[in-house]
Scaffold this active site. Structure first.
Site, mmCIF file in Angstrom:
data_model
loop_
_atom_site.group_PDB
_atom_site.id
_atom_site.type_symbol
_atom_site.label_atom_id
_atom_site.label_comp_id
_atom_site.label_asym_id
_atom_site.label_seq_id
_atom_site.Cartn_x
_atom_site.Cartn_y
_atom_site.Cartn_z
ATOM 1 N N HIS A 1 -33.289 -20.627 -25.854
ATOM 2 C CA HIS A 1 -32.387 -21.717 -25.461
ATOM 3 C C HIS A 1 -32.380 -22.817 -26.520
ATOM 4 O O HIS A 1 -31.327 -23.358 -26.868
ATOM 5 C CB HIS A 1 -32.830 -22.317 -24.120
ATOM 6 C CG HIS A 1 -32.386 -21.552 -22.917
ATOM 7 N ND1 HIS A 1 -31.090 -21.134 -22.734
ATOM 8 C CD2 HIS A 1 -33.068 -21.144 -21.813
ATOM 9 C CE1 HIS A 1 -30.990 -20.493 -21.581
ATOM 10 N NE2 HIS A 1 -32.171 -20.484 -21.011
ATOM 11 N N HIS B 1 -37.580 -16.305 -23.791
ATOM 12 C CA HIS B 1 -36.316 -16.733 -23.178
ATOM 13 C C HIS B 1 -36.103 -18.231 -23.380
ATOM 14 O O HIS B 1 -35.033 -18.674 -23.815
ATOM 15 C CB HIS B 1 -36.349 -16.389 -21.687
ATOM 16 C CG HIS B 1 -35.214 -16.946 -20.895
ATOM 17 N ND1 HIS B 1 -34.112 -16.204 -20.523
ATOM 18 C CD2 HIS B 1 -34.993 -18.195 -20.388
ATOM 19 C CE1 HIS B 1 -33.277 -16.958 -19.837
ATOM 20 N NE2 HIS B 1 -33.790 -18.176 -19.745
ATOM 21 N N GLU B 2 -37.119 -19.022 -23.059
ATOM 22 C CA GLU B 2 -36.971 -20.477 -23.148
ATOM 23 C C GLU B 2 -36.815 -20.944 -24.588
ATOM 24 O O GLU B 2 -36.005 -21.837 -24.886
ATOM 25 C CB GLU B 2 -38.181 -21.160 -22.492
ATOM 26 C CG GLU B 2 -38.343 -20.885 -21.006
ATOM 27 C CD GLU B 2 -37.132 -21.304 -20.189
ATOM 28 O OE1 GLU B 2 -36.438 -22.260 -20.597
ATOM 29 O OE2 GLU B 2 -36.878 -20.688 -19.140
ATOM 30 N N GLU C 1 -27.816 -17.974 -20.206
ATOM 31 C CA GLU C 1 -28.989 -17.320 -19.640
ATOM 32 C C GLU C 1 -29.080 -15.870 -20.099
ATOM 33 O O GLU C 1 -30.154 -15.378 -20.444
ATOM 34 C CB GLU C 1 -28.950 -17.402 -18.108
ATOM 35 C CG GLU C 1 -29.123 -18.794 -17.552
ATOM 36 C CD GLU C 1 -30.467 -19.404 -17.920
ATOM 37 O OE1 GLU C 1 -31.475 -18.676 -17.946
ATOM 38 O OE2 GLU C 1 -30.497 -20.619 -18.199
#
Length: 289
Positions: free
Chosen positions: A147, A143-144, A208
């Site tokens: 980004h 997920h990070e 997100e």
């Protein structure tokens, strides 16, 4: 009735034209979701900012970098697999340009992890109970990392610049037509709130959700069971009670995230190839608080 000032009108038109031209000249498309992105910040500038921010975090005297193998080794293993998956993903070109670096921050009270433009990753030991195992950690790090790969930071900065230009235009128009300065200020305050809740926050929630989606695929491609992502957000929901209403939050609600992850699971499973020898033990137990 007083007429609109020619000077203010011209300035408003000029600002609007400049903002529109910038928006048209800096459009990109996310390769996974096909969502249009506004990018007014160059990739090199974004990576430079990421490196500077990372250095500032690590130089903070309050930050303690863990050297304990049982904390560092699982993070490094997961990071290596996620990075390898990124280099063979639709973000391959960007991932190969990044100067990847991974740090573990010893802070058992902070449930956090981040990846900055340029590939600078930090994981706080406080996220271990949420991740629980390396598959859960892969969901979080995927997920990070998304980004950073998707350039969400540059996109937010670009949207902020454009929103500020729009408020400047509105300020010119309102200032030239409102007879009462106090009324004009109230109108600007209301407009600013409208931009914040109506544009910037939902925009952040879209980031997100996009990071959840692509991160799920990256974790699966790296050889981690994507089902663990659902359990991560179940545990996160249990440990972070009292979050603000979803419409006033920069993050989707936990139930919303879980529903989306389950919806995307069939696609993620197509990427999932279990690899022999993958560690399955839980992450280290934290020091009692």
């Amino acid at each position: 009735m007083r007429g609109r000032s020619p000077r203010r009108s011209c300035l408003a038109v000029l600002l609007a034209l400049v903002a529109g031209a910038l928006a048209l000249a800096a459009c990109a498309t996310n390769p996974y979701t096909e969502r249009s992105q506004l990018l007014l910040v160059s990739e090199s500038q974004e990576m430079q900012l990421g490196a500077q921010a990372y250095e500032q975090v690590l130089k903070d005297p309050k930050v303690k970098i863990s050297r304990v193998p049982r904390e560092v080794d699982p993070v490094k293993r997961v990071a290596a697999r996620i990075i390898a998956a990124a280099k063979s993903s639709k973000y391959a070109e960007t991932a190969k340009q990044f100067d990847w670096e991974v740090s573990v921050i010893k802070d058992d009270k902070t449930m956090n992890a981040f990846a900055l433009p340029g590939g600078k990753i930090a994981v706080y030991t406080g996220i271990f109970p949420v991740a629980k195992n390396e598959a859960g950690l892969a969901a979080i790090m995927g997920h990070e990392v998304t980004h950073a790969l998707a350039r969400h930071g540059a996109e937010r900065m670009s949207e902020g610049q454009l929103a500020q230009a729009g408020l400047t235009v509105a300020d010119v128009l309102i200032g030239s037509s409102a007879s009462n300065p106090a009324t004009a200020q109230l109108m600007m305050a209301a407009l600013g709130l409208g931009v914040n809740v109506g544009v910037m926050l939902p925009f952040s929630r879209s980031h997100e959700s996009e990071a959840d989606y692509v991160g799920l695929l990256l974790a699966a491609q790296a050889g981690y069971d994507p089902h663990e992502a659902v359990h991560v957000w179940e545990r996160m929901g249990q440990l972070s009670k009292g979050q603000p209403p979803e419409f006033l939050s920069t993050h989707p609600g936990h139930e919303t995230r879980i529903a989306h992850l389950q919806e995307w699971m069939p696609e993620a499973l197509k990427y999932y190839r279990p690899q022999p020898g993958m560690p399955s033990a839980d992450l280290p137990t934290l020091t009692p608080r």
